[in-house]
Design an enzyme around this catalytic site. Structure first.
Site, PDB file in Angstrom:
ATOM      1  N   CYS A   1      -2.372  -8.270   2.372  1.00  0.00           N
ATOM      2  CA  CYS A   1      -3.040  -7.527   3.443  1.00  0.00           C
ATOM      3  C   CYS A   1      -2.036  -6.598   4.122  1.00  0.00           C
ATOM      4  O   CYS A   1      -1.015  -7.036   4.661  1.00  0.00           O
ATOM      5  CB  CYS A   1      -3.635  -8.498   4.460  1.00  0.00           C
ATOM      6  SG  CYS A   1      -4.251  -7.669   5.928  1.00  0.00           S
TER       7      CYS A   1
ATOM      8  N   HIS B   1      -9.575  -7.198   4.991  1.00  0.00           N
ATOM      9  CA  HIS B   1      -9.511  -8.578   4.514  1.00  0.00           C
ATOM     10  C   HIS B   1     -10.095  -9.557   5.516  1.00  0.00           C
ATOM     11  O   HIS B   1     -10.047 -10.768   5.314  1.00  0.00           O
ATOM     12  CB  HIS B   1      -8.046  -8.980   4.238  1.00  0.00           C
ATOM     13  CG  HIS B   1      -7.412  -8.151   3.160  1.00  0.00           C
ATOM     14  ND1 HIS B   1      -7.560  -8.444   1.832  1.00  0.00           N
ATOM     15  CD2 HIS B   1      -6.666  -7.037   3.225  1.00  0.00           C
ATOM     16  CE1 HIS B   1      -6.889  -7.539   1.118  1.00  0.00           C
ATOM     17  NE2 HIS B   1      -6.335  -6.665   1.952  1.00  0.00           N
TER      18      HIS B   1
ATOM     19  N   SER C   1       4.756  -3.782  -1.543  1.00  0.00           N
ATOM     20  CA  SER C   1       4.381  -5.070  -0.956  1.00  0.00           C
ATOM     21  C   SER C   1       5.284  -6.222  -1.370  1.00  0.00           C
ATOM     22  O   SER C   1       5.158  -7.322  -0.841  1.00  0.00           O
ATOM     23  CB  SER C   1       2.945  -5.405  -1.359  1.00  0.00           C
ATOM     24  OG  SER C   1       2.097  -4.364  -0.952  1.00  0.00           O
TER      25      SER C   1
ATOM     26  N   ASP D   1      -5.366   0.100   4.862  1.00  0.00           N
ATOM     27  CA  ASP D   1      -5.121  -1.040   3.995  1.00  0.00           C
ATOM     28  C   ASP D   1      -5.504  -0.609   2.587  1.00  0.00           C
ATOM     29  O   ASP D   1      -6.326   0.290   2.397  1.00  0.00           O
ATOM     30  CB  ASP D   1      -5.971  -2.235   4.426  1.00  0.00           C
ATOM     31  CG  ASP D   1      -5.478  -3.530   3.802  1.00  0.00           C
ATOM     32  OD1 ASP D   1      -4.760  -4.279   4.498  1.00  0.00           O
ATOM     33  OD2 ASP D   1      -5.782  -3.766   2.614  1.00  0.00           O
TER      34      ASP D   1
END
Lengths: 640, 376
Positions: A391, A378, A333, A372
Site C-alpha cells: 500500500c 486498499h 516498494s 496509490d
C-alpha cells in the site's frame, strides 16, 4: 742530365738501400708499437667497459612469466584458467625499422592498419631487449603464413605463452571480469618490470581487483643469444649455464559464486536487461551476480578487434555494463519493510495502527494527489498488510511522519546510498537524498528547495532515491538476519598453487542497524512473509517447501502526469517500469537473500518474483531448471 | 764457422736441416716464422669458423698451394724472374682492363675473372707485378731516381691502381699503390720529394673524395666516428673492438670468445679474424702473433739488405714491407686504428688468394737471396 747521373754508383746505392731498409725496420717497429699500444688501451685500460658490452651482447634476460592464478567457483568448478596460445612477439632492439616491420605484417595479413599505433606505443615503452607481444592468439593458418615470411622479419617471432581462458564463456562474466592486453593507459600506472613476459592484465571484475594476487611474480633467466637474437644452448666451448631467478606462480582463488545457481539465474533472464544478486546473508558470500546481457570474456582475453569492441560498446542493451553493481535504479516498494522499521524505531507508528487507504494521499490545503498503485485503494491497512499489499498511501503517510532526515539516516544503516564494499571495483553508491544533498546537487536556487512531497515519495522508494541490485540484496539479507550484516564478497579463499595451502578469507561483519526494540524485526519480516503468503507475490512462492519472505517493487522510469493513467501499451518498451523483487529464505534462518531487477519488466510480482523463486530453489533445493528454459511471467497482470 | 766435431745429436740434426734448407734455397728463420704463423692461423681459424673442420681442410689446402708455389719460385734461376717481369706486368694489366670492361658491360662490381675451372682476381697478380715492374725499371736507372724516372714509375704504379679502384676495389687498389710506393721509397727517394708527394697526396685525397663511391665514403666517415651508425657501417668496428677489449690480458679462452662464437663479430673467419685472436687469447696471444709477423718482416728486410742486385733488393725489400703493410692495415682496421678496408690478415684469414700471393712473394724473395752474390 749529367754523365755522373747516368753511371750507376753501386756502392752508393748499396749504402742508400741499407739506410732505407734500416729506416723501414724502424718504421715497422714504431707502427708495431702503436698497434701494441692500441691493444693495451682496449684490452687493459678499457677492459671493464668492453667486457660489459660483450656481456650485454651475449646474454639476454628472458622473463619466465608466472602462471596466473586459477579461479574456481565455490565448489571447485574452473572459471578462469591458462591455456597455451601462440603469439607474435617482437624484440625492439633487433628490429631495424619498426614501422616497416609493422607495415610488412599488415601486408601478410597478420595485422590490421589499426593495430599499428597500439603496437608501436607498446614497443616504444618496452625495454629494448624484451620480447614484446604485438599480436595475440594466432591460429594455425596465420602461424603457417608467418613461418613462410619469417626471414623478412628479423626480431619478430612466434612464441608459445599461457593465455587466459574462460571455460564458462559468458557465465558470471560481470563478477569474474576478464584480462586484456596491457594498454597504454595501463602502462602509466603499472611497473612494467613486474609484467615481464606477460602481455595481459586484469581489466575488470575479480581479474582486476585481485590482479596483484593472481599475477604472481615473474622469474627471469639469462640466456645465451647469438647475433641474430636466437637463444643458443652451446656453441664452441661456451655454454648456457646462466643464473635463473625463480618466480612465484599467482595464487588460485575460490569465489563465493555457486556456478549452478549463477547459471540458473542467468538463464532465467537470458535475453533481458536484468540484474540478479544472491547473497548468503550469514557471511556476505555472493552466490550469484548476474548482469544481462553479458559478453564472452574470451574475446577480451584473446584481444578483440576494434569492430568487435565497437559492436559490444555500442549495443543499446549495454552488455559491457555491470548492472548488478553499477546500475542505479529507484528501489521502489522494495524498501517499504525498512521504512516500516524506521517508523517503529522512531515510534511514529505502531504495528497495529491502521491507516485508511483511499487510493491517494494529499497534504492539507493541496490539490496534488500522491496516487496509490491501486486506484481504488486498499481500505484499512495495518503495517503487515500494508507491506503485503504494498500500500503506497500507508508509506506516504509514514514517510511524512518520519521526515526526510530520520528516514534517510535509517536507510543508510541498511547500506543504501553507500558502497557495500564488495571486492570488485566500480561499485556505485546509489543515492539516499537529503535537503543538504539537494542544495549541493542543483544550481538554481529554486531547484535547491526540498519539498515535503519529495519526502513522501521517498517512502515508496521513488524520487531521488536510487540503489543498485547489490545494495537491495544486501538490504534484504540484513532484514532476514535481523540486523546481522556482512560485507558482500566474491572471494572466499586463496590457495597457494605450489603448497596447496588454503587461506580462507574471514567474513567482514558490518554494524547492525539500530531498530530500537528487536521485536520490530518480527513485524517487518512478518510483512515480507505476508507478501508471499496472500500478498503481491503469493503465486511465485506457492508450493515452496521452505518459507520465503520477499517484497515486490516497481521503479518508475518516467513519471505519469496527474490524472493520466499508466498505460503500457501507449509507451515505448524502454519507458516501462523496472520490475524488482527482493527476498530471503528460509524465513526462520535465512541462507539466501536475493534481489532481482528486470529493466522495463513492468511487474515485480509477475516478472521478478518468479525468477527469485527459481534461484532460491536452485540454491536451497539444488533444483535446476532444464537448460535453455526462460522464466515467463506469471499472470499477476501489472500490479506491483 | 765450421767445427770439426759435432758434439750433440740435436746440433747434428740442426746442421743437417740447415744444409737441406740450403739445398732447396730456403731461409731457415724465415720458413720457421712463416710456418709458426700458418699453424697459429689454422688453430685460430678452427675457432673462428665455429669449430668447422672443413674450413681447416680447405684452408690448409690453400696454404699447401701457396707453399708449393713458394718452393717452386725459390728454385728459379737468377735473372729469370727479372726477364719475365715485364711480361707478367703486361699480362696483369690486360686482364685488369678485361675485368673492368666486363664489369662496365655487366653494370656491376667486377673483380673476378672466371676462367671456367678457376676464378681469380687479376688485381692479386698486380700486388706482385707492380713492385717487380718498378724494381725492373729502376734497376737500369741511377738512384736516387730523378724526376723523369719518377714519372715513368708513377705511371707503372698508377695505371693498375686506377683500374683496380675502378672495379671498384678501394682496398686492393691502395695496396697496389703502396706496393709500388714502397719500391720507390726503398730506391732512395729524397726526403724533400717524399714530403712534396705527401702534400700532393693530401690534395689528391681531397679531390679523390668526389670520385669515391658512397659506400667507400661511408667507410671513411664511419671510421672517423663508428657510433654514428652502430647498426650499419659502424657495426663491424664496434663489435670487433668489443671483442678485442673484452679479451683482456689472457683472453676468454680458446673457443670461448662470445663475440666470435655467437657471431656478433662479422667476418670473423676472414677479415676480422684478428679480433678472435684478441678475444680468445687476449693481449698475450695477439702480441705473440704480432711478434711472429714482426720477426718475419725484419728477417725479410735483413735478407733484402744482403743482396747485391738492385732489382733483387728493391723487390725483396718491398715484398717484406708490403707484408707488414698487410698485417698493419688489417690489425689496425680490426682494432679501430684505421678505416675498414677489405684486407685479410696474411696466412691467418680464411679464403681468398692473398695467402698464395704472399707465399709466392716469399718464394721469390728466397730465390733472390739464394742468388744474392750475382749482381746484375
Amino acid at each position: 742530365m749529367s754523365v755522373r747521373g747516368r753511371i750507376k754508383d753501386f756502392w752508393r746505392e748499396q749504402r742508400l738501400f741499407e739506410q732505407r731498409s734500416l729506416a723501414a725496420s724502424v718504421v715497422v717497429c714504431v707502427l708495431t708499437l702503436a698497434l701494441f699500444s692500441r691493444l693495451v688501451w682496449l684490452q687493459v685500460v678499457q677492459y671493464d667497459h668492453y667486457a660489459e658490452l660483450s656481456q650485454g651482447n651475449r646474454v639476454r634476460t628472458e622473463p619466465l612469466p608466472a602462471p596466473r592464478g586459477i579461479i574456481y567457483d565455490r565448489n571447485g568448478t574452473i572459471l578462469a584458467e591458462n591455456r597455451p596460445a601462440y603469439q607474435l612477439e617482437l624484440v625492439p632492439e633487433q628490429v631495424r625499422d619498426l614501422d616497416a616491420t609493422l607495415r610488412g605484417l599488415v601486408e601478410i595479413g597478420l595485422f590490421t592498419p589499426d593495430d599499428i599505433d597500439d603496437a608501436r606505443r607498446i614497443v616504444r615503452s618496452s625495454r629494448p631487449f624484451d620480447s614484446v607481444p604485438i599480436r595475440l592468439h594466432l591460429n594455425d593458418e596465420e602461424m603457417a603464413r608467418f613461418a613462410v615470411h619469417r626471414f623478412e622479419f628479423p626480431g619478430v617471432d612466434i612464441r608459445t605463452r599461457l593465455a587466459r581462458y574462460y571455460p564458462q564463456g559468458e557465465l558470471a562474466v560481470h563478477a569474474l571480469g576478464h584480462v586484456g592486453a596491457i594498454s597504454p593507459a595501463d602502462l602509466e600506472r603499472i611497473d612494467l618490470g613486474e609484467y615481464a613476459g606477460t602481455s595481459t592484465i586484469g581489466k575488470i571484475g575479480i581479474e582486476a581487483a585481485y590482479e596483484n594476487v593472481l599475477r604472481g611474480r615473474s622469474g627471469a633467466r639469462e640466456i645465451l643469444v647469438n647475433a641474430r637474437g636466437r637463444s643458443v644452448d652451446k656453441v664452441g666451448a661456451l655454454d648456457a649455464q646462466l643464473p635463473v631467478k625463480e618466480g612465484k606462480p599467482g595464487s588460485d582463488l575460490y569465489l563465493t559464486i555457486d556456478l549452478e545457481v549463477q547459471r540458473a539465474a542467468e538463464q532465467a533472464v537470458l535475453n533481458q536487461r536484468a540484474a540478479i544478486v544472491a547473497i548468503d546473508p550469514n557471511n556476505g558470500d555472493v552466490l550469484a551476480l548476474v548482469s544481462r546481457p553479458g559478453f564472452d570474456p574470451n574475446l577480451f582475453a584473446r584481444g578483440l578487434t576494434r569492430a568487435e569492441f565497437a559492436s559490444l560498446n555500442d549495443n543499446p542493451n549495454r552488455p559491457l555494463f555491470n548492472r548488478a553493481v553499477r546500475g542505479v535504479y529507484p528501489p521502489g516498494s522494495t524498501i517499504k519493510p525498512v521504512v516500516a522499521l524506521a517508523g517503529l524505531k522512531h515510534a511514529v507508528i505502531a504495528p497495529t495502527d491502521s491507516t485508511f487507504c483511499s487510493g491517494g494521499f494529499s497534504f492539507p490545503n493541496s490539490t496534488h494527489r500522491f496516487r496509490d498503485w491501486r486506484p481504488k485503494g486498499h481500505g484499512n491497512v495495518d503495517m503487515v498488510s500494508a507491506i503485503a499489499q504494498s500500500c503506497d498511501v500507508y508509506f506516504y503517510e509514514l514517510a511524512n511522519r518520519l521526515g526526510v532526515k530520520r528516514l534517510g539516516d535509517f536507510l543508510g544503516e541498511f547500506g543504501l546510498g553507500q558502497r557495500t564494499g564488495i571486492d570488485i571495483g566500480g561499485e556505485k553508491t546509489g543515492l539516499v537524498p537529503s535537503p543538504e544533498w539537494k542544495r549541493s546537487a542543483f544550481k538554481s536556487r529554486r531547484a535547491q528547495v526540498w519539498f515535503p512531497g519529495e519526502t513522501v515519495i521517498m517512502g515508496i522508494g521513488q524520487g531521488y532515491v536510487t540503489s543498485t541490485p547489490l545494495q537491495l540484496a544486501h538490504m534484504a539479507g540484513i532484514v532476514g538476519m535481523r540486523g546481522a550484516s556482512f560485507q558482500p564478497r566474491l572471494v572466499r579463499q586463496f590457495r597457494d598453487p605450489t603448497t596447496r595451502k588454503v587461506t580462507p578469507v574471514a567474513p567482514k561483519g558490518l554494524p547492525a542497524p539500530d531498530v530500537g526494540d528487536a521485536k520490530n524485526w518480527d513485524v517487518a519480516i512478518a510483512g515480507m512473509f505476508a507478501v508471499t503468503h496472500g500478498g503481491t507475490a503469493s503465486r511465485s512462492a506457492a508450493g515452496a517447501p521452505y518459507s520465503i519472505a520477499g517484497k515486490t517493487g516497481t521503479a518508475q522510469v518516467f513519471s505519469i502526469a496527474q490524472n493520466a493513467k499508466y498505460d503500457e501499451s501507449t509507451i515505448g518498451e524502454l519507458m516501462r517500469d523496472h520490475a524488482w523483487f527482493v527476498a530471503f529464505a528460509p524465513v526462520e534462518a535465512p541462507k539466501i537473500a536475493v534481489a532481482v531487477l528486470v529493466e522495463n519488466g513492468r511487474s515485480g510480482s509477475g516478472v521478478a518474483a518468479p525468477i527469485a523463486r527459481l534461484i532460491m530453489d536452485a540454491y536451497l533445493l539444488r533444483k535446476f531448471p532444464a537448460a535453455n528454459t526462460t522464466v515467463t511471467a506469471v499472470g499477476d497482470s501489472t500490479e506491483e | 764457422m765450421l767445427r770439426e766435431e759435432v758434439d750433440s745429436p740435436a746440433q747434428r740434426t740442426f746442421a743437417r736441416t740447415v744444409s737441406v734448407l740450403g739445398t732447396f734455397k730456403l731461409d731457415g728463420p724465415l720458413i720457421t716464422g712463416l710456418a709458426l704463423i700458418a699453424i697459429f692461423g689454422q688453430v685460430v681459424l678452427y675457432s673462428a669458423t665455429g669449430g668447422d673442420p672443413q674450413a681447416i681442410v680447405r684452408g690448409s689446402l690453400r696454404l699447401a698451394i701457396g707453399v708449393a708455389l713458394m718452393l717452386m719460385l725459390a728454385q728459379t734461376r737468377p735473372g729469370m724472374l727479372r726477364r719475365w717481369t715485364p711480361v707478367l706486368y703486361a699480362v696483369g694489366l690486360v686482364l685488369l682492363i678485361v675485368v673492368d670492361a666486363i664489369g662496365y658491360i655487366g653494370k656491376g662490381a667486377q673483380r673476378w675473372l672466371d676462367l671456367g675451372f678457376v676464378r681469380f682476381q687479376p688485381s692479386e697478380i698486380m700486388k706482385l707485378a707492380v713492385p717487380m715492374m718498378c724494381a725492373w725499371y729502376l734497376r737500369e736507372r741511377s738512384l736516387p731516381p730523378d724526376w723523369r724516372t719518377l714519372l715513368v714509375v708513377a705511371t707503372i704504379i698508377l695505371a693498375p691502381t686506377a683500374l683496380t679502384i675502378a672495379q671498384p676495389d678501394l682496398g686492393t687498389g691502395l695496396l697496389i699503390l703502396s706496393s709500388g710506393a714502397i719500391v720507390v721509397l726503398l730506391a732512395g727517394l729524397q726526403v724533400r720529394v717524399i714530403l712534396a708527394l705527401l702534400a700532393a697526396g693530401v690534395g689528391a685525397a681531397v679531390v679523390g673524395w668526389n670520385f669515391l663511391h658512397d659506400y667507400q665514403r661511408q667507410r671513411v666517415l664511419t671510421f672517423l666516428d663508428p657510433q654514428t651508425d652502430p647498426l650499419g657501417a659502424g657495426y663491424h668496428i664496434i663489435q670487433s673492438t668489443i671483442a678485442i677489449g673484452s679479451g683482456g690480458l689472457f683472453g676468454k679462452g680458446y673457443l670461448r670468445g662470445s663475440q666470435g662464437q655467437l657471431e656478433f663479430l662479422p667476418e670473423r673467419s676472414t677479415d676480422f679474424i684478428f679480433a678472435v685472436v684478441g678475444e680468445e687469447l687476449g693481449l698475450f696471444g695477439a702480441l705473440l702473433l704480432i711478434l711472429l709477423y714482426l720477426f718475419v718482416v725484419l728477417r725479410a728486410l735483413f735478407l733484402a739488405s744482403q743482396m747485391r742486385d738492385t732489382y733483387a733488393r728493391l723487390l725483396s725489400g718491398s715484398l717484406a714491407a708490403l707484408f707488414f703493410v698487410y698485417v698493419f692495415i688489417n690489425t689496425g682496421m680490426v682494432s679501430g686504428l684505421l678505416p675498414v678496408v677489405g684486407v685479410p690478415l696474411p696466412l691467418v684469414s680464411y679464403g681468398g688468394t692473398s695467402a698464395v700471393t704472399m707465399l709466392a712473394g716469399f718464394g721469390m724473395l728466397m730465390s733472390l737471396y739464394a742468388n744474392r752474390k750475382f749482381a746484375g
